[in-house]
Scaffold this motif. Structure first.
Motif, PDB file in Angstrom:
ATOM      1  N   THR A 155      48.021 129.611  44.759  1.00 47.96           N
ATOM      2  CA  THR A 155      49.071 129.730  45.770  1.00 47.96           C
ATOM      3  C   THR A 155      49.566 131.160  45.782  1.00 47.96           C
ATOM      4  O   THR A 155      49.443 131.874  44.775  1.00 47.96           O
ATOM      5  N   ARG A 156      50.134 131.574  46.915  1.00 52.23           N
ATOM      6  CA  ARG A 156      50.676 132.926  47.030  1.00 52.23           C
ATOM      7  C   ARG A 156      52.199 132.930  46.927  1.00 52.23           C
ATOM      8  O   ARG A 156      52.828 133.946  47.193  1.00 52.23           O
ATOM      9  N   LEU A 157      52.785 131.806  46.546  1.00 50.77           N
ATOM     10  CA  LEU A 157      54.220 131.746  46.308  1.00 50.77           C
ATOM     11  C   LEU A 157      54.476 132.007  44.831  1.00 50.77           C
ATOM     12  O   LEU A 157      54.163 131.180  43.982  1.00 50.77           O
ATOM     13  N   PRO A 158      55.037 133.175  44.478  1.00 49.70           N
ATOM     14  CA  PRO A 158      55.263 133.473  43.060  1.00 49.70           C
ATOM     15  C   PRO A 158      56.373 132.616  42.476  1.00 49.70           C
ATOM     16  O   PRO A 158      57.325 132.257  43.167  1.00 49.70           O
ATOM     17  N   LEU A 177      45.567 129.683  55.196  1.00 56.03           N
ATOM     18  CA  LEU A 177      46.415 129.251  54.087  1.00 56.03           C
ATOM     19  C   LEU A 177      45.629 129.361  52.773  1.00 56.03           C
ATOM     20  O   LEU A 177      44.667 128.618  52.561  1.00 56.03           O
ATOM     21  N   PRO A 178      46.009 130.258  51.881  1.00 52.08           N
ATOM     22  CA  PRO A 178      45.248 130.439  50.638  1.00 52.08           C
ATOM     23  C   PRO A 178      45.168 129.183  49.789  1.00 52.08           C
ATOM     24  O   PRO A 178      44.157 128.950  49.123  1.00 52.08           O
ATOM     25  N   PRO A 189      44.973 127.219  58.953  1.00 54.89           N
ATOM     26  CA  PRO A 189      45.917 128.286  59.296  1.00 54.89           C
ATOM     27  C   PRO A 189      47.287 127.755  59.676  1.00 54.89           C
ATOM     28  O   PRO A 189      47.413 126.696  60.293  1.00 54.89           O
ATOM     29  N   GLU A 190      48.305 128.496  59.285  1.00 53.16           N
ATOM     30  CA  GLU A 190      49.674 128.150  59.628  1.00 53.16           C
ATOM     31  C   GLU A 190      50.497 129.434  59.721  1.00 53.16           C
ATOM     32  O   GLU A 190      50.058 130.497  59.266  1.00 53.16           O
TER      33      GLU A 190
END
Length: 225
Positions: A155-158, A177-178, A189-190
């Motif tokens: 995820t790209r949310l740290p 969306l990774p 995609p979002e």
């Protein structure tokens, strides 16, 4: 639980010490080769950038902690090459083979490198997901910060931003969306947003509470504040 690569804002790692401006781009010759072979292997089209990032994240904690930056790159590349069947373990170890590799026709030629790097690999895509937030709107990041599609996934949310309140600074349009792409589940995609967070929202005792950190975050990471 914070994984070893999610280091932002973590206590105990010491201060960040930027290299001097006159420092060479590559401290050793092998580092330049590590970057080159990683880019060349990526051009074979057997994985995407999110899979590549996740491969580095999946290194053992012991290796991740002791490896230098490019040691992480080359080790993750070795894993990808074997996992995707591009190379066998014997081939990776240097066992000689005279057969032409089936992907040889896709090899990145030296003369094409400049164009490939300049073109990049845009991740913006059309999407049926409607934009839910507007510039200036207050939002909150989800908690916990893990991948909701794959347990322990990319995820790209740290983690340091989980549960924090910020404001929408910019709407970037829709992007791959990774969390899905890294696991071969499709691009999904979002909408993607630049979100500004006060330092006081992210850390208990920030040195400069009014400073802001700007993160690019996907819509599924966010909810109205």
């Amino acid at each position: 639980m914070t994984r070893v690569h999610d280091m932002g804002g973590r206590f105990g790692d010491g201060p960040v010490r930027p290299e001097k401006e006159e420092a060479p781009v590559f401290a050793k010759d092998w580092q330049a080769r590590a970057l080159a072979v990683t880019l060349a292997a990526g051009a074979l089209g057997q994985w995407n950038i999110d899979m590549s990032r996740h491969a580095r994240e999946r290194l053992s904690p012991q290796d991740y902690a002791r490896f230098s930056y490019y040691e992480k790159w080359i080790s993750a590349l070795a894993d990808l090459l074997v996992e995707t069947g591009v190379l066998s373990l014997d081939e990776l170890r240097g066992v000689d083979t005279t057969a032409e590799h089936p992907l040889a026709v896709r090899a990145l030629q030296a003369g094409a490198v400049g164009k490939v790097l300049a073109t990049g690999a845009p991740a913006d895509r059309p999407s049926s997901v409607e934009v839910a937030f507007e510039v200036g709107q207050l939002v909150r990041t989800r908690r916990p910060a893990g991948n909701r599609l794959v347990g322990g996934g990319h995820t790209r949310l740290p983690k340091y931003a989980a549960g924090a309140q910020g404001r929408i600074l910019r709407v970037h349009g829709s992007h791959v969306l990774p969390d899905s792409s890294a696991h071969g589940l499709g691009e999904a995609p979002e909408p993607l947003y630049a979100v500004a967070f006060r330092a006081s929202q992210l850390w208990t005792h920030p040195e400069s509470p009014q400073d802001e950190v700007i993160l690019d975050l996907w819509q599924s990471y966010l909810e109205p504040a």
